[in-house]
Design a protein around this motif. Sequence first.
Motif, mmCIF file in Angstrom:
data_model
loop_
_atom_site.group_PDB
_atom_site.id
_atom_site.type_symbol
_atom_site.label_atom_id
_atom_site.label_comp_id
_atom_site.label_asym_id
_atom_site.label_seq_id
_atom_site.Cartn_x
_atom_site.Cartn_y
_atom_site.Cartn_z
ATOM 1 N N VAL A 170 -1.188 4.568 -0.074
ATOM 2 C CA VAL A 170 -0.640 3.218 -0.252
ATOM 3 C C VAL A 170 0.435 2.926 0.786
ATOM 4 O O VAL A 170 1.238 3.791 1.126
ATOM 5 C CB VAL A 170 -0.045 3.069 -1.676
ATOM 6 C CG1 VAL A 170 0.745 1.785 -1.810
ATOM 7 C CG2 VAL A 170 -1.143 3.104 -2.711
ATOM 8 N N ASP A 171 0.423 1.686 1.265
ATOM 9 C CA ASP A 171 1.471 1.195 2.151
ATOM 10 C C ASP A 171 2.142 0.011 1.457
ATOM 11 O O ASP A 171 1.568 -0.594 0.556
ATOM 12 C CB ASP A 171 0.870 0.755 3.490
ATOM 13 C CG ASP A 171 1.926 0.553 4.560
ATOM 14 O OD1 ASP A 171 3.103 0.404 4.214
ATOM 15 O OD2 ASP A 171 1.567 0.534 5.747
ATOM 16 N N ASP A 202 0.144 -3.281 1.059
ATOM 17 C CA ASP A 202 -1.111 -3.289 0.304
ATOM 18 C C ASP A 202 -0.952 -4.040 -1.002
ATOM 19 O O ASP A 202 0.057 -3.905 -1.692
ATOM 20 C CB ASP A 202 -1.578 -1.860 0.018
ATOM 21 C CG ASP A 202 -1.950 -1.126 1.290
ATOM 22 O OD1 ASP A 202 -2.258 -1.795 2.288
ATOM 23 O OD2 ASP A 202 -1.929 0.118 1.271
ATOM 24 N N ARG A 203 -1.962 -4.838 -1.343
ATOM 25 C CA ARG A 203 -1.949 -5.597 -2.578
ATOM 26 C C ARG A 203 -3.053 -5.115 -3.524
ATOM 27 O O ARG A 203 -2.829 -4.865 -4.679
ATOM 28 C CB ARG A 203 -2.119 -7.091 -2.274
ATOM 29 C CG ARG A 203 -1.937 -7.994 -3.460
ATOM 30 C CD ARG A 203 -2.242 -9.431 -3.129
ATOM 31 N NE ARG A 203 -3.636 -9.694 -2.874
ATOM 32 C CZ ARG A 203 -4.585 -9.768 -3.808
ATOM 33 N NH1 ARG A 203 -4.289 -9.593 -5.051
ATOM 34 N NH2 ARG A 203 -5.831 -10.003 -3.481
ATOM 35 N N SER A 204 -4.270 -4.972 -3.007
ATOM 36 C CA SER A 204 -5.409 -4.628 -3.855
ATOM 37 C C SER A 204 -5.906 -3.215 -3.563
ATOM 38 O O SER A 204 -5.493 -2.584 -2.584
ATOM 39 C CB SER A 204 -6.546 -5.626 -3.640
ATOM 40 O OG SER A 204 -7.080 -5.454 -2.336
ATOM 41 N N ASP A 254 -7.377 -2.823 -0.101
ATOM 42 C CA ASP A 254 -6.427 -2.547 0.985
ATOM 43 C C ASP A 254 -6.175 -1.046 1.123
ATOM 44 O O ASP A 254 -6.050 -0.527 2.235
ATOM 45 C CB ASP A 254 -5.102 -3.263 0.732
ATOM 46 C CG ASP A 254 -5.228 -4.774 0.745
ATOM 47 O OD1 ASP A 254 -6.172 -5.294 1.388
ATOM 48 O OD2 ASP A 254 -4.396 -5.440 0.100
ATOM 49 N N VAL A 255 -6.101 -0.352 0.001
ATOM 50 C CA VAL A 255 -5.872 1.099 0.026
ATOM 51 C C VAL A 255 -7.119 1.819 0.527
ATOM 52 O O VAL A 255 -7.026 2.767 1.317
ATOM 53 C CB VAL A 255 -5.468 1.612 -1.378
ATOM 54 C CG1 VAL A 255 -5.323 3.119 -1.378
ATOM 55 C CG2 VAL A 255 -4.178 0.953 -1.832
ATOM 56 N N LYS A 279 -9.217 0.899 2.666
ATOM 57 C CA LYS A 279 -9.299 0.781 4.124
ATOM 58 C C LYS A 279 -8.508 1.876 4.825
ATOM 59 O O LYS A 279 -8.809 2.228 5.951
ATOM 60 C CB LYS A 279 -8.773 -0.582 4.572
ATOM 61 C CG LYS A 279 -9.662 -1.737 4.206
ATOM 62 C CD LYS A 279 -9.031 -3.050 4.597
ATOM 63 C CE LYS A 279 -9.871 -4.227 4.136
ATOM 64 N NZ LYS A 279 -9.235 -5.526 4.450
ATOM 65 N N ARG A 280 -7.489 2.426 4.164
ATOM 66 C CA ARG A 280 -6.641 3.457 4.756
ATOM 67 C C ARG A 280 -7.204 4.869 4.571
ATOM 68 O O ARG A 280 -6.748 5.804 5.218
ATOM 69 C CB ARG A 280 -5.246 3.406 4.142
ATOM 70 C CG ARG A 280 -4.524 2.125 4.409
ATOM 71 C CD ARG A 280 -3.121 2.176 3.812
ATOM 72 N NE ARG A 280 -2.475 0.901 3.978
ATOM 73 C CZ ARG A 280 -2.042 0.429 5.130
ATOM 74 N NH1 ARG A 280 -2.180 1.135 6.211
ATOM 75 N NH2 ARG A 280 -1.473 -0.754 5.198
ATOM 76 N N ARG A 320 -11.241 -6.794 -4.193
ATOM 77 C CA ARG A 320 -10.225 -7.720 -3.689
ATOM 78 C C ARG A 320 -9.168 -8.075 -4.724
ATOM 79 O O ARG A 320 -8.100 -8.576 -4.359
ATOM 80 C CB ARG A 320 -10.898 -9.003 -3.207
ATOM 81 C CG ARG A 320 -11.762 -8.808 -1.981
ATOM 82 C CD ARG A 320 -12.291 -10.116 -1.426
ATOM 83 N NE ARG A 320 -12.769 -11.050 -2.419
ATOM 84 C CZ ARG A 320 -14.034 -11.178 -2.822
ATOM 85 N NH1 ARG A 320 -14.948 -10.393 -2.304
ATOM 86 N NH2 ARG A 320 -14.370 -12.070 -3.717
ATOM 87 N N HIS A 332 -3.681 -2.107 -6.681
ATOM 88 C CA HIS A 332 -3.724 -0.660 -6.440
ATOM 89 C C HIS A 332 -2.789 0.115 -7.354
ATOM 90 O O HIS A 332 -3.022 1.293 -7.626
ATOM 91 C CB HIS A 332 -3.409 -0.339 -4.975
ATOM 92 C CG HIS A 332 -2.012 -0.671 -4.567
ATOM 93 N ND1 HIS A 332 -0.941 0.113 -4.881
ATOM 94 C CD2 HIS A 332 -1.512 -1.716 -3.878
ATOM 95 C CE1 HIS A 332 0.157 -0.420 -4.409
ATOM 96 N NE2 HIS A 332 -0.157 -1.538 -3.794
#
Length: 184
Positions: free
Chosen positions: A45-46, A49-51, A54-55, A57-58, A97, A101
């Motif tokens: 997690v960054d 990140d919202r959803s 997003d995590v 993708k990392r 979406r 997270h």
Amino acid sequence: LISGQEEYNFLLKIKENRIEEIAIGRPVPIRQRQDTLSFSVTAFVDSIDRSIGDVLKRIPGFDVSDNGKINFNGQDISHFFIDGDDVLGSKYGLGTRNIPHDVIRTIELYRNHQAIKALGDKVNSYKIALNLNLKEDAKAQWIGEVKGGLGLPKQYLIAYNILRFSPVLKTINVVMSNNLGHDL
């Protein structure tokens, strides 16, 4: 010790010593057990990140498209589970979406996933499935987000999602509306 004496008696007293908890090393963010890869969400997690998309993708090997479609090492996932239940079917992009997270503890990737349990050892499968394991405090509570915007002349954008994940009932409600001509 006394010469010739073979038996000794000892009286022990209990003394309590508290040892502080220590952690050696860092927790492992990725674990493998047979055909299952397990990813710790907090390790990827960054702050922006919202959803859960997003995590994802990392995490190495994952690719998430703008519509929420997920593939791993170039292969599309076949099932998207939330605590073991296929809630969204083929419309899992909605969950990718919109699921925050911070309610997910781990992400499990099942390689060689067989949807029919009885065929698990009988038929080879090359399908990939994804399972989101929820945190205990996220179960059986309502989670949601509301976004809105107004503009001139007479333009609006409204979007909200409400989620509830309990052992008996899992629901995701997403409503989006605008008069800007954008396909939501």
